[in-house]
Design a protein around this motif. Structure first.
Motif, PDB file in Angstrom:
ATOM      1  N   VAL A   1       8.199  22.649 -11.011  1.00 24.78           N
ATOM      2  CA  VAL A   1       8.000  22.976  -9.598  1.00 24.78           C
ATOM      3  C   VAL A   1       8.080  24.485  -9.409  1.00 24.78           C
ATOM      4  O   VAL A   1       8.937  25.157 -10.000  1.00 24.78           O
ATOM      5  CB  VAL A   1       9.064  22.278  -8.722  1.00 24.78           C
ATOM      6  N   ARG A   2       7.183  25.002  -8.603  1.00 21.68           N
ATOM      7  CA  ARG A   2       7.244  26.387  -8.159  1.00 21.68           C
ATOM      8  C   ARG A   2       7.433  26.388  -6.643  1.00 21.68           C
ATOM      9  O   ARG A   2       6.818  25.567  -5.940  1.00 21.68           O
ATOM     10  CB  ARG A   2       5.952  27.143  -8.511  1.00 21.68           C
ATOM     11  N   ALA A   3       8.261  27.290  -6.152  1.00 21.74           N
ATOM     12  CA  ALA A   3       8.548  27.352  -4.714  1.00 21.74           C
ATOM     13  C   ALA A   3       8.454  28.799  -4.243  1.00 21.74           C
ATOM     14  O   ALA A   3       8.975  29.712  -4.902  1.00 21.74           O
ATOM     15  CB  ALA A   3       9.929  26.781  -4.413  1.00 21.74           C
ATOM     16  N   LEU A   4       7.776  29.005  -3.119  1.00 21.66           N
ATOM     17  CA  LEU A   4       7.595  30.342  -2.562  1.00 21.66           C
ATOM     18  C   LEU A   4       7.785  30.295  -1.052  1.00 21.66           C
ATOM     19  O   LEU A   4       7.610  29.246  -0.428  1.00 21.66           O
ATOM     20  CB  LEU A   4       6.189  30.883  -2.879  1.00 21.66           C
ATOM     21  N   ILE A   5       8.131  31.453  -0.473  1.00 27.04           N
ATOM     22  CA  ILE A   5       8.195  31.539   0.989  1.00 27.04           C
ATOM     23  C   ILE A   5       6.829  31.157   1.547  1.00 27.04           C
ATOM     24  O   ILE A   5       5.796  31.653   1.093  1.00 27.04           O
ATOM     25  CB  ILE A   5       8.570  32.964   1.437  1.00 27.04           C
ATOM     26  N   GLY A   6       6.812  30.281   2.549  1.00 27.16           N
ATOM     27  CA  GLY A   6       5.559  29.707   3.030  1.00 27.16           C
ATOM     28  C   GLY A   6       4.870  30.447   4.142  1.00 27.16           C
ATOM     29  O   GLY A   6       4.066  29.853   4.870  1.00 27.16           O
ATOM     30  N   THR A   7       5.160  31.728   4.304  1.00 25.67           N
ATOM     31  CA  THR A   7       4.536  32.548   5.347  1.00 25.67           C
ATOM     32  C   THR A   7       3.822  33.726   4.695  1.00 25.67           C
ATOM     33  O   THR A   7       4.424  34.442   3.886  1.00 25.67           O
ATOM     34  CB  THR A   7       5.593  33.071   6.335  1.00 25.67           C
ATOM     35  N   CYS A   8       2.568  33.939   5.047  1.00 26.48           N
ATOM     36  CA  CYS A   8       1.807  35.034   4.447  1.00 26.48           C
ATOM     37  C   CYS A   8       2.361  36.383   4.898  1.00 26.48           C
ATOM     38  O   CYS A   8       2.540  36.607   6.103  1.00 26.48           O
ATOM     39  CB  CYS A   8       0.333  34.921   4.822  1.00 26.48           C
ATOM     40  N   PRO A   9       2.634  37.308   3.974  1.00 28.77           N
ATOM     41  CA  PRO A   9       3.147  38.621   4.357  1.00 28.77           C
ATOM     42  C   PRO A   9       2.180  39.425   5.224  1.00 28.77           C
ATOM     43  O   PRO A   9       2.612  40.305   5.969  1.00 28.77           O
ATOM     44  CB  PRO A   9       3.370  39.315   3.006  1.00 28.77           C
ATOM     45  N   HIS A  10       0.885  39.121   5.137  1.00 28.26           N
ATOM     46  CA  HIS A  10      -0.095  39.931   5.853  1.00 28.26           C
ATOM     47  C   HIS A  10      -0.027  39.744   7.365  1.00 28.26           C
ATOM     48  O   HIS A  10       0.131  40.697   8.120  1.00 28.26           O
ATOM     49  CB  HIS A  10      -1.510  39.609   5.358  1.00 28.26           C
TER      50      HIS A  10
ATOM     51  N   GLY B   1      -7.640  35.030   3.666  1.00 26.32           N
ATOM     52  CA  GLY B   1      -8.074  34.901   2.284  1.00 26.32           C
ATOM     53  C   GLY B   1      -7.262  35.640   1.242  1.00 26.32           C
ATOM     54  O   GLY B   1      -7.696  35.745   0.096  1.00 26.32           O
ATOM     55  N   SER B   2      -6.093  36.159   1.604  1.00 28.27           N
ATOM     56  CA  SER B   2      -5.249  36.787   0.587  1.00 28.27           C
ATOM     57  C   SER B   2      -4.883  35.759  -0.474  1.00 28.27           C
ATOM     58  O   SER B   2      -4.684  34.584  -0.172  1.00 28.27           O
ATOM     59  CB  SER B   2      -3.963  37.339   1.219  1.00 28.27           C
ATOM     60  N   GLU B   3      -4.779  36.206  -1.728  1.00 25.00           N
ATOM     61  CA  GLU B   3      -4.455  35.307  -2.828  1.00 25.00           C
ATOM     62  C   GLU B   3      -3.201  35.784  -3.550  1.00 25.00           C
ATOM     63  O   GLU B   3      -3.032  36.974  -3.812  1.00 25.00           O
ATOM     64  CB  GLU B   3      -5.625  35.217  -3.811  1.00 25.00           C
ATOM     65  N   PHE B   4      -2.338  34.823  -3.880  1.00 22.84           N
ATOM     66  CA  PHE B   4      -1.066  35.108  -4.540  1.00 22.84           C
ATOM     67  C   PHE B   4      -0.924  34.207  -5.769  1.00 22.84           C
ATOM     68  O   PHE B   4      -1.272  33.028  -5.719  1.00 22.84           O
ATOM     69  CB  PHE B   4       0.109  34.841  -3.592  1.00 22.84           C
ATOM     70  N   ARG B   5      -0.369  34.760  -6.842  1.00 25.59           N
ATOM     71  CA  ARG B   5      -0.106  33.943  -8.024  1.00 25.59           C
ATOM     72  C   ARG B   5       1.047  32.983  -7.736  1.00 25.59           C
ATOM     73  O   ARG B   5       2.084  33.400  -7.223  1.00 25.59           O
ATOM     74  CB  ARG B   5       0.255  34.824  -9.221  1.00 25.59           C
ATOM     75  N   VAL B   6       0.841  31.740  -8.078  1.00 26.30           N
ATOM     76  CA  VAL B   6       1.879  30.740  -7.845  1.00 26.30           C
ATOM     77  C   VAL B   6       3.103  31.021  -8.700  1.00 26.30           C
ATOM     78  O   VAL B   6       4.240  30.798  -8.278  1.00 26.30           O
ATOM     79  CB  VAL B   6       1.326  29.326  -8.118  1.00 26.30           C
ATOM     80  N   ASP B   7       2.921  31.535  -9.906  1.00 26.73           N
ATOM     81  CA  ASP B   7       4.038  31.735 -10.830  1.00 26.73           C
ATOM     82  C   ASP B   7       5.068  32.727 -10.318  1.00 26.73           C
ATOM     83  O   ASP B   7       6.265  32.520 -10.492  1.00 26.73           O
ATOM     84  CB  ASP B   7       3.522  32.206 -12.194  1.00 26.73           C
TER      85      ASP B   7
ATOM     86  N   LEU C   1       4.288  37.741  -2.289  1.00 30.13           N
ATOM     87  CA  LEU C   1       4.915  36.562  -1.700  1.00 30.13           C
ATOM     88  C   LEU C   1       6.213  36.293  -2.460  1.00 30.13           C
ATOM     89  O   LEU C   1       6.225  36.262  -3.684  1.00 30.13           O
ATOM     90  CB  LEU C   1       3.972  35.367  -1.822  1.00 30.13           C
ATOM     91  N   GLU C   2       7.312  36.132  -1.732  1.00 29.39           N
ATOM     92  CA  GLU C   2       8.609  35.963  -2.378  1.00 29.39           C
ATOM     93  C   GLU C   2       8.690  34.604  -3.077  1.00 29.39           C
ATOM     94  O   GLU C   2       8.458  33.562  -2.473  1.00 29.39           O
ATOM     95  CB  GLU C   2       9.736  36.093  -1.352  1.00 29.39           C
ATOM     96  N   SER C   3       9.033  34.649  -4.355  1.00 28.86           N
ATOM     97  CA  SER C   3       9.165  33.445  -5.167  1.00 28.86           C
ATOM     98  C   SER C   3      10.638  33.072  -5.271  1.00 28.86           C
ATOM     99  O   SER C   3      11.498  33.938  -5.468  1.00 28.86           O
ATOM    100  CB  SER C   3       8.577  33.691  -6.565  1.00 28.86           C
ATOM    101  N   LEU C   4      10.926  31.788  -5.147  1.00 27.70           N
ATOM    102  CA  LEU C   4      12.300  31.304  -5.220  1.00 27.70           C
ATOM    103  C   LEU C   4      12.560  30.640  -6.563  1.00 27.70           C
ATOM    104  O   LEU C   4      11.637  30.178  -7.237  1.00 27.70           O
ATOM    105  CB  LEU C   4      12.565  30.303  -4.088  1.00 27.70           C
TER     106      LEU C   4
END
Length: 299
Positions: free
Chosen positions: A215-224, A245-251, A264-267
């Protein structure tokens, strides 16, 4: 009425929309990909425009100060005027691209901002021409007028940056709501494999991406601009924002393509007893905590 409140009347001025549309068409000629990412400031981690404006403004202010100092500084002042003119072009270009992905009210202020700065550029151009012809008095007068114009333009840029947070990270404050301890997001089976899932921690949206037992978890709000990323799309290991259309790596949450510049902040995520748990990264493990870092399943 305070200046900030007066500027808000510009945001409601619909007569500025045709000019905003023309600027949008010009910005749309910049293709998506490396060029637009470079202009946005993806590689810097913050917008290019606030940094780029320092050179022309500094050059023009220095030129005017040289004009007012005792002694003959005409050559130096003239050179600085020209440096400011040349450097103002990339600064204006980066601002145009940044504003193209903002809301209508921001673009209306941007039109007046661009008009004021454009007027300043013309005045400094006229100042340079006057100096070339030996009319240094006119050169100084035009430079002073140019400073006034770009000063007004700068105040409108400040309204956009600080009052309306254009270019700011709209998700940074959410990180402070995530506890240092493990938080339960729900059963692993509650998140579809290979799809975007959503959960909440202390009122903060969390995007969950499951791949088997990992499982990968990230803050669910776009920084832009604060878009709900759970409504976005997932492809090739990247999370795509549904708004711009901003794109962030899930890892790791790093930015692949803008207009977002902040990552995007990763948890830290773990699966324990069939339950998905998350916490802030960098928290040292404690005896009896029961969680395992890295998002691995518990078998």
């Amino acid at each position: 009425m305070r200046l900030g409140e007066r500027v808000r009347t510009i945001e409601r001025e619909e007569r500025l929309d045709p000019a905003a549309d023309r600027l949008q068409e010009l910005a749309d000629t910049v293709p998506d990909g490396p060029v637009r990412d470079l202009v946005n400031g993806v590689h810097l981690g913050h917008p290019v425009h606030p940094l780029a404006v320092h050179l022309p403004l500094g050059a023009w202010l220095s030129a005017t100060l040289l004009d007012l100092l005792p002694g003959d500084h005409r050559a130096g002042a003239h050179a600085l005027i020209n440096v400011g003119l040349l450097s103002s072009l990339p600064a204006a270009f980066s601002g145009l691209v940044d504003l193209s992905s903002e809301h209508r009210r921001h673009k209306r202020v941007g039109v007046v901002h661009a008009a004021a700065n454009g007027c300043g550029m013309l005045l400094f151009g006229a100042s340079s021409l006057a100096r070339t012809r030996g009319r240094d008095g006119w050169g100084l007068a035009l430079a002073l007028a140019g400073l006034g114009a770009v000063g007004e333009g700068g105040s409108l840029g400040g309204h956009l940056a600080y009052y309306r947070a254009v270019g700011a990270n709209h998700a940074d404050h959410l990180l402070d709501r995530i506890p240092a301890q493990w938080s339960d997001l729900g059963a692993l089976d509650g998140f579809a494999d290979g799809e975007l899932g959503q959960a909440w921690v202390n009122g903060t949206p969390i995007v969950v991406v499951r791949s088997g037992a990992t499982v990968r978890a990230l803050i669910g709000t776009c920084p832009h601009r604060g878009a709900p990323l759970a409504e976005g799309t997932l492809a090739h290991g990247c999370l795509r924002c549904p708004w711009h259309g901003s794109e962030f790596r899930v890892d790791d949450g790093s930015v692949v393509h803008g207009p977002a510049t902040a990552a995007l902040e990763s948890l830290e995520a773990a699966v324990v007893g069939g339950r998905v748990r998350v916490r802030l990264r960098g928290v040292p493990p404690r005896r009896g905590d029961g969680g395992r870092a890295g998002g691995e399943g518990d078998g």
